[in-house]
Design an enzyme around this catalytic site. Structure first.
Site, PDB file in Angstrom:
ATOM      1  N   CYS A 106      48.407  48.482 -21.628  1.00 18.11           N
ATOM      2  CA  CYS A 106      47.906  47.133 -21.941  1.00 18.11           C
ATOM      3  C   CYS A 106      48.906  46.145 -22.514  1.00 18.11           C
ATOM      4  O   CYS A 106      49.074  45.066 -21.951  1.00 18.11           O
ATOM      5  CB  CYS A 106      46.678  47.253 -22.824  1.00 18.11           C
ATOM      6  SG  CYS A 106      45.318  47.948 -21.865  1.00 18.11           S
ATOM      7  N   THR A 154      39.986  43.408 -19.021  1.00 18.73           N
ATOM      8  CA  THR A 154      40.752  42.298 -19.580  1.00 18.73           C
ATOM      9  C   THR A 154      41.104  41.347 -18.440  1.00 18.73           C
ATOM     10  O   THR A 154      41.844  41.725 -17.518  1.00 18.73           O
ATOM     11  CB  THR A 154      42.038  42.833 -20.244  1.00 18.73           C
ATOM     12  OG1 THR A 154      41.654  43.766 -21.259  1.00 18.73           O
ATOM     13  CG2 THR A 154      42.864  41.716 -20.841  1.00 18.73           C
TER      14      THR A 154
HETATM   15  N1  NAI Z   1      43.136  51.578 -21.403  1.00 24.14           N
HETATM   16  C1  NAI Z   1      42.784  50.957 -22.519  1.00 24.14           C
HETATM   17  O1  NAI Z   1      42.984  51.483 -23.614  1.00 24.14           O
HETATM   18  C2  NAI Z   1      42.136  49.617 -22.505  1.00 24.14           C
HETATM   19  C3  NAI Z   1      41.979  48.912 -21.317  1.00 24.14           C
HETATM   20  N2  NAI Z   1      41.400  47.660 -21.324  1.00 24.14           N
HETATM   21  C4  NAI Z   1      41.183  46.962 -20.067  1.00 24.14           C
HETATM   22  O2  NAI Z   1      40.076  47.597 -19.408  1.00 24.14           O
HETATM   23  C5  NAI Z   1      40.264  47.586 -17.981  1.00 24.14           C
HETATM   24  C6  NAI Z   1      40.210  49.005 -17.447  1.00 24.14           C
HETATM   25  O3  NAI Z   1      41.315  49.722 -17.963  1.00 24.14           O
HETATM   26  P1  NAI Z   1      41.428  51.314 -17.802  1.00 24.14           P
HETATM   27  O4  NAI Z   1      40.119  51.927 -18.173  1.00 24.14           O
HETATM   28  O5  NAI Z   1      42.640  51.728 -18.507  1.00 24.14           O
HETATM   29  O6  NAI Z   1      41.605  51.419 -16.202  1.00 24.14           O
HETATM   30  P2  NAI Z   1      41.809  52.683 -15.271  1.00 24.14           P
HETATM   31  O7  NAI Z   1      42.773  52.288 -14.240  1.00 24.14           O
HETATM   32  O8  NAI Z   1      42.054  53.899 -16.118  1.00 24.14           O
HETATM   33  O9  NAI Z   1      40.366  52.894 -14.598  1.00 24.14           O
HETATM   34  C7  NAI Z   1      39.788  52.024 -13.679  1.00 24.14           C
HETATM   35  C8  NAI Z   1      38.778  52.806 -12.835  1.00 24.14           C
HETATM   36  O10 NAI Z   1      38.054  51.907 -12.003  1.00 24.14           O
HETATM   37  C9  NAI Z   1      37.805  52.551 -10.746  1.00 24.14           C
HETATM   38  N3  NAI Z   1      37.469  51.515  -9.763  1.00 24.14           N
HETATM   39  C10 NAI Z   1      38.279  50.557  -9.236  1.00 24.14           C
HETATM   40  N4  NAI Z   1      37.573  49.761  -8.410  1.00 24.14           N
HETATM   41  C11 NAI Z   1      36.288  50.214  -8.390  1.00 24.14           C
HETATM   42  C12 NAI Z   1      35.105  49.792  -7.755  1.00 24.14           C
HETATM   43  N5  NAI Z   1      35.063  48.734  -6.937  1.00 24.14           N
HETATM   44  N6  NAI Z   1      33.964  50.507  -7.962  1.00 24.14           N
HETATM   45  C13 NAI Z   1      33.967  51.582  -8.775  1.00 24.14           C
HETATM   46  N7  NAI Z   1      35.072  52.010  -9.418  1.00 24.14           N
HETATM   47  C14 NAI Z   1      36.230  51.334  -9.251  1.00 24.14           C
HETATM   48  C15 NAI Z   1      39.087  53.314 -10.486  1.00 24.14           C
HETATM   49  O11 NAI Z   1      38.903  54.339  -9.549  1.00 24.14           O
HETATM   50  C16 NAI Z   1      39.415  53.829 -11.895  1.00 24.14           C
HETATM   51  O12 NAI Z   1      38.847  55.100 -12.124  1.00 24.14           O
HETATM   52  C17 NAI Z   1      41.600  46.862 -17.761  1.00 24.14           C
HETATM   53  O13 NAI Z   1      41.338  45.514 -17.550  1.00 24.14           O
HETATM   54  C18 NAI Z   1      42.329  47.036 -19.085  1.00 24.14           C
HETATM   55  O14 NAI Z   1      43.251  46.011 -19.332  1.00 24.14           O
HETATM   56  C19 NAI Z   1      40.942  47.081 -22.481  1.00 24.14           C
HETATM   57  C20 NAI Z   1      41.057  47.734 -23.671  1.00 24.14           C
HETATM   58  C21 NAI Z   1      41.636  49.062 -23.786  1.00 24.14           C
HETATM   59  O1  UGA Z   2      43.928  46.279 -24.549  1.00 21.09           O
HETATM   60  C1  UGA Z   2      44.182  47.444 -24.715  1.00 21.09           C
HETATM   61  O2  UGA Z   2      44.323  48.276 -23.821  1.00 21.09           O
HETATM   62  C2  UGA Z   2      44.379  48.020 -26.071  1.00 21.09           C
HETATM   63  O3  UGA Z   2      45.806  47.920 -26.365  1.00 21.09           O
HETATM   64  C3  UGA Z   2      46.172  48.477 -27.627  1.00 21.09           C
HETATM   65  O4  UGA Z   2      45.815  49.853 -27.702  1.00 21.09           O
HETATM   66  P1  UGA Z   2      46.738  51.030 -27.085  1.00 21.09           P
HETATM   67  O5  UGA Z   2      47.671  50.468 -26.072  1.00 21.09           O
HETATM   68  O6  UGA Z   2      45.796  52.097 -26.672  1.00 21.09           O
HETATM   69  O7  UGA Z   2      47.562  51.633 -28.296  1.00 21.09           O
HETATM   70  P2  UGA Z   2      48.254  51.052 -29.622  1.00 21.09           P
HETATM   71  O8  UGA Z   2      47.925  51.953 -30.739  1.00 21.09           O
HETATM   72  O9  UGA Z   2      47.978  49.618 -29.818  1.00 21.09           O
HETATM   73  O10 UGA Z   2      49.796  51.254 -29.282  1.00 21.09           O
HETATM   74  C4  UGA Z   2      50.435  50.536 -28.248  1.00 21.09           C
HETATM   75  C5  UGA Z   2      51.926  50.786 -28.298  1.00 21.09           C
HETATM   76  O11 UGA Z   2      52.503  50.163 -29.445  1.00 21.09           O
HETATM   77  C6  UGA Z   2      53.277  51.105 -30.180  1.00 21.09           C
HETATM   78  N1  UGA Z   2      53.200  50.771 -31.617  1.00 21.09           N
HETATM   79  C7  UGA Z   2      51.982  50.558 -32.204  1.00 21.09           C
HETATM   80  C8  UGA Z   2      51.914  50.216 -33.538  1.00 21.09           C
HETATM   81  C9  UGA Z   2      53.090  50.072 -34.293  1.00 21.09           C
HETATM   82  O12 UGA Z   2      53.097  49.753 -35.506  1.00 21.09           O
HETATM   83  N2  UGA Z   2      54.281  50.276 -33.675  1.00 21.09           N
HETATM   84  C10 UGA Z   2      54.368  50.618 -32.346  1.00 21.09           C
HETATM   85  O13 UGA Z   2      55.492  50.796 -31.824  1.00 21.09           O
HETATM   86  C11 UGA Z   2      52.670  52.465 -29.847  1.00 21.09           C
HETATM   87  O14 UGA Z   2      53.593  53.495 -30.053  1.00 21.09           O
HETATM   88  C12 UGA Z   2      52.314  52.278 -28.389  1.00 21.09           C
HETATM   89  O15 UGA Z   2      53.421  52.518 -27.566  1.00 21.09           O
HETATM   90  C13 UGA Z   2      45.406  47.725 -28.731  1.00 21.09           C
HETATM   91  O16 UGA Z   2      45.742  48.283 -30.001  1.00 21.09           O
HETATM   92  C14 UGA Z   2      43.895  47.817 -28.509  1.00 21.09           C
HETATM   93  O17 UGA Z   2      43.208  47.045 -29.494  1.00 21.09           O
HETATM   94  C15 UGA Z   2      43.581  47.266 -27.114  1.00 21.09           C
HETATM   95  O18 UGA Z   2      42.208  47.392 -26.844  1.00 21.09           O
END
Ligand code: NAI
Ligand code: UGA
Length: 441
Positions: A260, A121
């Protein structure tokens, strides 16, 4: 198609595994050696339902591999995904240092033409910056294009979301690059929306900000319901029946947490601020969330003004169920405040306790079960609506010193707790204190 994924966190690993499941050959690269060593043995470093099984299957079928070596991991790849973290800077803006490093890693190691796909993101305009960074560091004879392909998966249902998402957004400059990424994703069977790069980048932030807005809105309504004697569960059900509103993300609670919503809402305020636009509505959303995260302690203090030496059970530590992710979880703030007030905190979570131990105050103690946590406690606070917590036998709360339950997730019906003689404070609903007497015939 031969694909590389840089970064194997929640998004990178799920992306790599899912792409291998639909037939692509995927190499995942991470700088964290411990993580890579685990993944090479088929062990997932994160808890995500269905992930380990799919990972092992694709490793065994030779479509999925892991390395710490960028040169080896990027060799021969047609498409490279960037899925590194974009955490929050002190001023709320998004930290781009990992993305810039990943762009440099690509530039310094590719020996072929590539399409670079940004899954992380990133603020509007970042893909232009990624393109410039790569082009200015790569070999002059090569060609590359960037594509924005933001991720919408939710933790706890990440694999399911990858195969049943509402849309895949592809933002590209050229039709060629857009079509290549469309073809890669076609087997998922998820609707594809193609657009320009900046709009794709904005779709991601606007979507998260809108969902966060729904949550802060319903949380404020729940606070007003408490003052007026209405019941938020009935209110959100009644609102959600209107298809223009929709029933999802209308669950009142203790505010949103996770890796996020908290960071992306603040980053969007900054992104708007950079072009001198004050995003007033979103500032309100963030402030409401901050207040809401403190609401349970207020309710507890109304019942027990002095917590010194009192045993308080905390049930649920992850920021939501079905994940071990503790990032920005309400449990961090709640347990810190309980300890500050002198309470003896006994915590339980079905999955997140391993991560919690390295994050929460060391004075927090951990129980092996809900039963152990609540026994002899003076109050039980519920922070995460895990099924294991929602399905608890309510009579168990009678093993507490006095059955006082403060529920930040509205896990139980008022009738059920009343009939079990529990004093029950929840969100946006009347307090339940009395045992229902059988009506005279
Ligand atoms: N966690 C989620 O549910 C979601 C996250 N995003 C976005 O996706 C992105 C990643 O998020 P997460 O997966 O949660 O991050 P994370 O922090 O869990 O993982 C990132 C990984 O990248 C590795 N890394 C960093 N620099 C590197 C490099 N130069 N080469 C190789 N590996 C490297 C780190 O060691 C780490 O394992 C963020 O921008 C986040 O906002 C989007 C949707 C859902
Ligand atoms: O960009 C991201 O990382 C992601 O962020 C959220 O996903 P996530 O954070 O994994 O989980 P959610 O289910 O969205 O919940 C987020 C927070 O909101 C709270 N929540 C969710 C829904 C609701 O009705 N009420 C509420 O308090 C949950 O308890 C939690 O703390 C979005 O739902 C995803 O679409 C997005 O990809």
């Amino acid at each position: 198609m031969k694909i590389s994924v840089i970064g194997t966190g929640y998004v990178g690993l799920v992306t790599g595994v899912s792409l291998s499941e639909i037939g692509h050959h995927v190499t995942c690269i991470d700088v964290n050696q411990d993580k890579v060593a685990k993944m090479q043995q088929g062990i997932s470093p994160i808890y995500e339902p269905g992930l380990s099984e799919m990972m092992t299957k694709n490793i065994n079928e030779n479509r999925l591999s892991f390395t710490t070596d960028h040169r080896q991991g990027l060799k021969h790849s047609d498409v490279i995904y960037i899925a590194v973290g974009t955490p929050e800077n002190h001023d709320g803006s998004a930290d781009m240092s990992y993305v810039i490093q990943a762009a440099r890693d690509i530039a310094e190691n590719i020996q072929q033409n590539v399409i670079v796909v940004t899954k992380s993101t990133v603020p509007v305009g970042t893909n232009d910056m990624i393109k410039q960074t790569i082009q200015s560091h790569m070999a002059a004879n090569l060609q590359m294009e960037v594509v924005s392909n933001p991720e919408f998966l939710k933790e706890g249902s990440a694999i399911h979301d990858s195969f049943h998402g509402d849309r895949i957004v592809i933002g590209a400059e050229s039709e060629y690059a857009s079509n290549v990424i469309e073809q890669i994703n076609q087997p998922f069977g998820v609707p594809i929306f193609k657009t320009d790069i900046k709009s794709a980048e904005m779709i991601k932030y606007a979507s998260n900000a809108f969902l966060a807005t729904k949550i802060s809105f319903i949380n404020e309504i729940s606070n007003i319901c408490e003052l007026l004697g209405a019941n938020i569960e009935n209110v959100s059900t009644g609102m959600g029946l209107d298809q223009r509103i929709g029933s999802q993300f209308l669950k009142a609670g203790i505010g949103y947490g996770g890796s996020c919503f908290p960071k992306d809402t603040k980053a969007l305020i900054q992104i708007a601020g950079n072009v001198e636009y004050e995003f007033e509505l979103l500032k309100g959303v963030v402030n409401v969330n901050k207040k809401q995260q403190g609401i349970l302690i207020g309710k507890l203090n109304d019942c027990l003004p002095i917590l010194t030496g009192k045993r308080i059970a905390v049930l649920g530590l992850a920021f939501k169920p079905n994940t071990d992710d503790m990032r920005e979880s309400a449990s961090i703030r709640v347990t810190e405040e309980l300890i500050k007030q002198g309470a003896h905190v006994i915590a339980y979570d079905p999955i997140a306790m391993g991560n919690a131990k390295s994050i929460l105050n060391p004075l927090v103690e951990y129980a092996d079960s809900i039963e152990e946590a609540i026994a002899d406690s003076e109050a039980a606070l519920i922070l995460t609506d895990w099924d294991e917590i929602k399905n608890i036998e309510l009579a168990l709360f009678k093993t507490m010193k006095k059955p006082l339950v403060i529920d930040g997730r509205n896990c139980f019906s008022l009738e059920a707790v009343e009939s079990n003689g529990i004093e029950y404070h929840s969100i946006g609903r009347p307090v339940a204190t009395k045992v229902i007497e059988a009506a005279p015939i």
